[in-house]
Structure formats: C-alpha cells, structure tokens
Write an enzyme that holds these catalytic residues in place. Structure first.
Site, PDB file in Angstrom:
ATOM      1  N   GLU A 306       0.818  -1.300   0.119  1.00  0.00           N
ATOM      2  CA  GLU A 306      -0.097   0.067   0.128  1.00  0.00           C
ATOM      3  C   GLU A 306       0.827   1.120  -0.062  1.00  0.00           C
ATOM      4  O   GLU A 306       0.384   2.288  -0.387  1.00  0.00           O
ATOM      5  CB  GLU A 306      -0.783  -0.066   1.261  1.00  0.00           C
TER       6      GLU A 306
ATOM      7  N   ASN B 124      -0.902  -1.895  16.039  1.00  0.00           N
ATOM      8  CA  ASN B 124      -1.229  -1.153  14.895  1.00  0.00           C
ATOM      9  C   ASN B 124      -2.201  -1.569  14.089  1.00  0.00           C
ATOM     10  O   ASN B 124      -2.566  -2.641  14.026  1.00  0.00           O
ATOM     11  CB  ASN B 124      -0.027  -1.078  13.743  1.00  0.00           C
ATOM     12  N   MET B 125      -3.125  -0.742  13.743  1.00  0.00           N
ATOM     13  CA  MET B 125      -4.565  -0.951  12.882  1.00  0.00           C
ATOM     14  C   MET B 125      -3.969  -2.218  11.922  1.00  0.00           C
ATOM     15  O   MET B 125      -5.075  -3.118  11.928  1.00  0.00           O
ATOM     16  CB  MET B 125      -4.558   0.233  11.837  1.00  0.00           C
ATOM     17  N   LYS B 126      -3.064  -2.155  11.501  1.00  0.00           N
ATOM     18  CA  LYS B 126      -2.954  -3.311  10.261  1.00  0.00           C
ATOM     19  C   LYS B 126      -2.585  -4.643  10.692  1.00  0.00           C
ATOM     20  O   LYS B 126      -2.864  -5.652  10.115  1.00  0.00           O
ATOM     21  CB  LYS B 126      -1.877  -2.792   9.264  1.00  0.00           C
ATOM     22  N   GLY B 127      -1.929  -4.400  12.186  1.00  0.00           N
ATOM     23  CA  GLY B 127      -1.562  -5.666  12.652  1.00  0.00           C
ATOM     24  C   GLY B 127      -0.360  -6.399  12.043  1.00  0.00           C
ATOM     25  O   GLY B 127       0.415  -5.883  11.231  1.00  0.00           O
TER      26      GLY B 127
END
Lengths: 519, 245
Positions: A306, B124-127
């Site tokens: 990303e 983190n959001m993403k992990g």
C-alpha cells in the site's frame, strides 16, 4: 541507461520539480539557523576533541560555555582562545577539559582571528582531501575486486575490540562494506562519547576513537584481501553533523544519513533535523562519503504494498536534499527494502517492479537495498529462501549496496555463522544468475510494468499533495509513515539557534565554496 | 507417552545441529566437531558439512541420534491464554456484553530500545500476518506510544488516559537489558502504589509468559503471539476482576 519499464519521463521530471519545490522553503529556514551540534561539528572540524573528568566532550564544554552567544558561531571564541593563549589546538583542548573557560576572553583583532581560522580550515582540508585521495588510490589499486552489488554486513557486539574481530572475519568471508551498528540509545544523546568503548546494547558507541580503531583494522584487511572495504556508521540522531565530521576525519566511507528519518522514527524536532542534516551532508559530500538513506523504515511501520509510493516519494526528497547539500549522484545510496508479505500472491513480482523502478529513476545512485526483516520468523529455513529471493532481485535489477539478510534476523544479533551463510547465499545467487538481468524484458501490460507505473503515479500524486501543504505541515499531519510530528515538539528543539548577521563559520563557507553551493 | 525426535522412523531420535568452532576447518576440526556431538549424548554422530569461515573459525552441520526422551503427559505449560482465543469480532462482542464499556490499552517499547516492530505488530491498525492490531478493535481504545519511552512516562500516560492495561515491549535482549528494564517498570508501578490498578503485560521475541510472571507481570507473550492473544488475556482478566469486585 536501458529502460525496461518504459516509465513516463514526464512524470519522473514532474516528481523532481515537485521535490525541488518542496525542499526549497525548508532550505531557506536551514540557511538562517544553526544548532548546538552544527557548532560542535564545526569545532570538531577545527580540532576540538577530548573530554573532561566526567566524560563531557570538549566540544560540548565549549558550546555550554558559549550559551546565549551561539548565534555568532562557536568557532569565533575557540580561535580567539587559540590566539590569546598562544596554545596549540591540542594544548587548548586539554586546558578546556581541565576547566578553562574560553567565553570570558575579550575578542582579539578580527584579522588575526580570521587568519587563525583559515589556518584551521587548511589543516582540515588537507586531512580530508588526503583521506579521499587514499581511498581513491586503494579503489584504483584493487579495481574490479568488489562485488556488484556491494555486499554489506553489520557488526554489533557493543565492544569495539570484539567488533574488530567480527569485521575482519566478515572481510575475509567476502564483505565489501562493514557497518558498525550503534548502541540503541545513541541517537538520542546530545553529545558524542569520547574514547574507545566496550559496553553497548544492540551495538557499539560511535566515537572518534572507535572509528579510528575500526578503520585501522579494516585497512589491514583491505591489503590482505586485495579489496577495498567500506566502513560505515550512522550520521543520524541528535549529533548527525558531529558524526559526519568524525567520519570525514577518520575516513569512513559510508554514512546512514537521512533527511527526515530522525523526525519520523526518533521523534527529533523537525527544525533541528533539517538544519543538522544539511551540514552533515555538506561534510559527507566533501569527504567523498556515500550516504545511505532510510526509506526501508517506512515499510517496517507501514504496508510495503500500500505504501510503496512513500518510499519513492522519500527517495525524490532525499535526492533533492542531497543535491542542495552538494552530494553527487554517485554518493546517494537511496534506500528501499524487500518487505512485502511473503504469503501475498505475486508479491515477488511487486518487489522486482519496485527495485527495477528505483534503478531506472535513479540510474547513477548506488541504491541501498535492505533485506526482509518484518516477515522473517524463527523458521530459519524459510528465512534462507526469503533471502535468496531478495538476493535474486538485487542482482537482476543492479542494486548498488546490498545489505545481507540474516537467517536469524528474528532471533538474535548475527552469529559469525549467520554472516557466513548469508554471504554464501548471496555469492551463489549473484554468480549463478550474474547476467540474467540483461536477458530480462518485461511484458507490456503485464503485472510488473503496471505495478511500477502505478507506484510512480501514486508517488507523483503524493508529492503534489505535499507541495500544496508544505513539507513541515505534511509531517505534522502524519503524511509520512502515518506518524504525526508537530513542528514545535520533539527532541533537540532547544538546541536550535537563529544565526546573527555576523555569524562566523569559515568551515561552512569553505565547504560551500568547495561544493559549488551558493553562500 | 514417551517422545523422542522423529526422522523417518518412530523413536529413531534423529536430530540436526549446526554450530561454529573457533578452530580451522580440516580433518582435525571435523573430528573435534564429531566428538563434541557425541559428548552431547548423540549416537552415530556424523559431520555432513564443514567450511572455513574466517581465520581460525569453521562451521559444521551435524546429524546424530539420541536415546533421550521426554514424558509428554507429565508436561504442564504456562501460557498466558488458554485454549480459547477470541477473534477480533468475538473480543468486541465479549467486551460489549460482559464489560459494558470500552477498554483502554496503552503500549510502548520502553527504555532505550528503539524497535517498534513488536508493539506495532500487536497494536497497529494493520496488525501482523493477517491478524489485525488492537487499534482496529472497535471496543478497544488503543494508545501506541512507540519506542524509547521511559517507564515512568508510560505509567504517567496510562494514568492520564485511565488505562485498563499496559503493554511493555522489549526486543533488544543483549546482556539481559530487557530484564533490567522490565523489572524497573514493575518496581516503579509498585513504588507509586499502582501495581494493582493496571493489568501489566510484557511482550517480545525472547519473552515468554513464565519470564513475565516471574518478573511480576500478569502475563507475557512471545514469538507467534498476535493481538488476538493479548486481547483475549486482558479481556478475561478484566472479567475476572469484575466478578471479584
């Protein structure tokens, strides 16, 4: 350079225009300011060295004595003290370490001070030019003996004498570049420790004496192996320019030296970092040092698929910051990394696309390519495969500086055998597919070309956005690596000083003149 | 049940080893390596590969067979979490139903350790590895303070946001610096009379539940742990506390 991706020249040009526009206002701020470490670096270039009984370095003692007067440049008081006391540089350093305060001396005749300063500049210039000439002579003597890409290994024992053994072993095994990792706390120290050190965590203190010890050990290895060995350290953190100064004096060959890394990943104040990085890069430029930038770090916090465009955008910005500090393209080891999730379908194709894209956009830069770290696990056997794929991409796309991946990356700082196996892996892959890159063409409309174009498009769009808000605002908003850094926060802001109109720094003036930068 | 390593036949006890000796490669080095493996208790010790690494250092790959065994049934493990690990959705549901409020978790990589990789993987959001981090949990207010956070600053912050749990991440373990730092954190909590106020959790590649509990933490998470494990542990502990109260 042969192009395989057929990237849009117009878009690459646009990205460079945007980078120039983004960097320009920062440059204006930088030129109007100095910092405590820029002043200490200047003193170090002039010869200030040593430490008092408590270990406080002489450059720090001087800068502390001159608190409130740094706007005129710390060097003025130092040369004044030399003239007034009639001491040599070494003699004055000893006096200062013993408690002598140079701030109280009345200023002598301006012409005499300037003459003394010019004498110090000449001494510095001769030493660093001599270092450059020595390096160039050795590179010529052993031309063609380094690997391409150059194989880069780290040592990190905490003890410089143990590091020496590991570094010599690495050289014997085939390393072209040896980096001494710094102890984990050093980037946040606002001084550079003095002398040889034997204690550190996750690395070894960067000190001038440690630089000298390692340089001398690697010089032995250079002649023994018949191959130049590049010594690398970290011109980063709160003492960025001082470490560059020490590196110039002791003939280091590479420096980790990023324009924004400290702000994002060490929470160092952005004003401070921008001023510090400029002076450090001018010193590196003059010393013929190859800088390594830290784009790989974006991918350890953000997703490599990303956020691939942030790596490219940062490369454009680092390139511009480097240009305006006088670095030549061959000195710009722009960074990137092999950090895509290995379970992702066609992830390898995206790695190949990214590496080839960087190669084509920065054709003269010795790109610094970092191995997988984030997705390395305790499965060392899988780790070997990940590293082999990384080695393949690096060779096929002609990267410049190749950080060797360690199979025990996720477990411990490398054992000697980990380095040896990493070198064997790289040498095998790079030899068996030596000329494969030249045979490869990429399919029009295929995954690789499409991916490279997409990343370039996204990077241009990102730079357009940064250009609109300005770099400092963008960093405040968390546009880089999802990390927000307010401009008046972070470490080291109290060390920022606005230069007075009469600011005195003949070293800076000399470097600018030598590098062809405007004064 | 008695178990031994398995090569291709039950109870053959086959093991592979690799190591470095500080001697030159050669017949004498290989024999030294073979004898060493035998002295470890292996039968049929065989050096299948060696190479010189540097002056006076050589690398060996060895195979051997062992008669040593362990009694599988007599083993009791001390993981922080039990068999049941909540998924993110399950965690949020349990928080809503059993606790009835959002829970607050503060985390940092403390001391001089500059590695955010561990705390980021959990928070983190993403992990990490397709396991979302705590920031993604709707019922969890997660504060990731990053790296090089002093222990007292982490505690101050946890008090400020009224945290339920504090996560301490330690990656650098050279010379046991993580032990000193983890111990200091618990001592600071105790000195400020805050130890019981928070669920204290330690994490890092070289940290297990056993070590963490020994050092005074409620639990510890090592390699292979995800946000799911940490959330499960904290939620279950909070439910336990609620019932005790």
């Amino acid at each position: 350079m042969e192009t395989k991706l057929a990237l849009s020249e117009a878009k690459i040009t646009r990205a460079r225009e945007l980078a120039a526009r983004i960097v320009e206002p920062v440059g204006a701020f930088v030129d109007a300011h100095t910092t405590v470490t820029v002043e200490r670096a200047t003193l170090r270039l002039a010869g200030a060295d040593g430490a008092d009984a408590d270990g406080v370095p002489v450059p720090n003692l001087i800068v502390d004595q001159l608190k409130g007067r740094l706007e005129e440049g710390a060097l003025l008081a130092y040369v004044n003290a030399l003239v007034k006391t009639g001491e040599t540089v070494a003699g004055l350093n000893q006096k200062i370490a013993a408690g002598f305060n140079i701030a109280g001396l009345p200023l002598g005749d301006r012409a005499a001070l300037e003459a003394k300063a010019q004498e110090l500049v000449r001494t510095f210039s001769a030493r660093v030019k001599g270092n450059r000439a020595h390096r160039e002579a050795k590179l010529k003597q052993y031309e063609g003996r380094n690997h391409s890409p150059m194989l880069y290994l780290i040592v990190a024992t905490g003890n410089i004498f143990e590091d020496v053994k590991q570094a010599q072993a690495a050289a014997e095994q085939g390393a072209d570049v040896v980096a001494v990792i710094r102890t984990t706390a050093q980037s946040l120290l606002d001084y550079v420790p003095y002398g040889a050190t034997t204690e550190g965590f996750g690395g070894t203190y960067a000190t001038q004496e440690n630089f000298r010890i390692m340089r001398s050990a690697l010089d032995e290895a250079v002649d023994k192996q018949g191959r130049y060995i590049y010594l690398t350290n970290y011109a980063s953190g709160l003492c960025m320019p001082e470490i560059a100064a020490m590196g110039a004096l002791e003939r280091l060959d590479m420096m980790l030296n990023d324009s924004m890394y400290g702000i994002l990943f060490r929470d160092i104040n952005m004003y401070r970092t921008f001023v510090d990085q400029k002076f450090s890069r001018m010193i590196n430029a003059f010393a013929g040092v190859i800088i390594n930038t830290g784009e790989d770090n974006y991918l350890t916090t953000s997703d490599a698929v990303e956020k691939a465009y942030t790596v490219l955008a940062s490369q454009f910005l680092n390139e511009r910051f480097a240009q305006v500090a006088g670095l030549e393209p061959w000195q710009m080891g722009l960074g990137h990394a092999f950090e895509i999730d290995p379970t992702l379908k066609n992830g390898f194709l995206m790695e190949l696309a990214q590496a080839q894209m960087a190669r084509e956009i920065f054709p003269e830069a010795p790109l610094k390519y970092m191995p997988p770290t984030k997705f390395m696990t305790g499965d060392i056997f899988k780790g070997v495969v990940q590293n082999a794929l990384f080695n393949f991409v690096s060779q096929a796309t002609g990267q410049g500086i190749h950080l060797l991946g360690m199979l025990t990356e996720a477990i411990h700082t490398p054992y000697m055998q980990d380095r040896s196996l990493a070198l064997e892996n790289a040498k095998y892959v790079m030899n068996t597919m030596a000329d494969l890159g030249g045979e490869i063409e990429f399919k029009e409309g295929g995954l690789i070309k499409t991916r490279a174009r997409q990343v370039l498009d996204e990077a241009v769009a990102f730079l357009e956005k940064i250009d609109q808000v300005g770099l400092m605002d963008a960093m405040e908003r968390g546009e880089f690596a999802d990390i927000k850094r307010p401009r008046d926060m972070g470490k080291g802001l109290d060390g920022l000083v606005k230069k007075a109109p009469e600011y005195f720094n003949p070293f800076e003036a000399y470097l600018k003149a030598e590098l062809g930068l405007e004064n | 049940m008695i178990v031994r390593p398995y090569g291709d036949t039950l109870d053959d006890g086959a093991v592979q080893l690799s190591f470095t000796l500080p001697v030159a490669d050669g017949p004498k080095g290989r024999e030294a390596a073979r004898l060493f493996v035998e002295k470890l208790g292996f039968k049929h010790a065989e050096i299948v590969h060696s190479h010189a690494m540097a002056e006076g250092f050589s690398f060996y790959v060895a195979y051997g067979r062992t008669e040593t065994s362990v009694d599988f049934d007599a083993i009791h493990i001390e993981e922080a979490t039990g068999e049941k690990i909540y998924t993110m959705a399950e965690s949020c549901e349990v928080i809503r139903e059993r606790l009835g409020r959002k829970i607050v978790i503060v985390g940092a990589c403390t001391g001089f350790d500059a590695h955010t990789v561990g705390i980021d993987a959990i928070m983190n959001m993403k992990g990490y590895n397709h396991h979302y981090g705590l920031e993604r949990y709707q019922e969890i207010e997660a504060h990731n303070l990053g790296a090089q956070v002093p222990n007292d600053k982490l505690i101050d912050y946890a008090v400020k946001v009224n945290a339920d749990a504090i996560l301490v991440s330690q990656i650098v373990t050279q010379k046991d610096v993580h032990i000193q730092n983890m111990t200091e954190f618990i001592e600071l909590l105790q000195a400020r009379g805050l130890r019981e106020r928070f669920i204290a959790v330690a994490g890092g590649t070289r940290i297990g539940n056993k070590l963490a509990v020994e050092l005074g933490y409620d639990g510890g998470f090592g390699k292979g742990s995800y946000a799911d494990h940490v959330a499960t542990f904290i939620i279950d502990r909070l439910i336990e506390r609620k019932h005790l109260a």
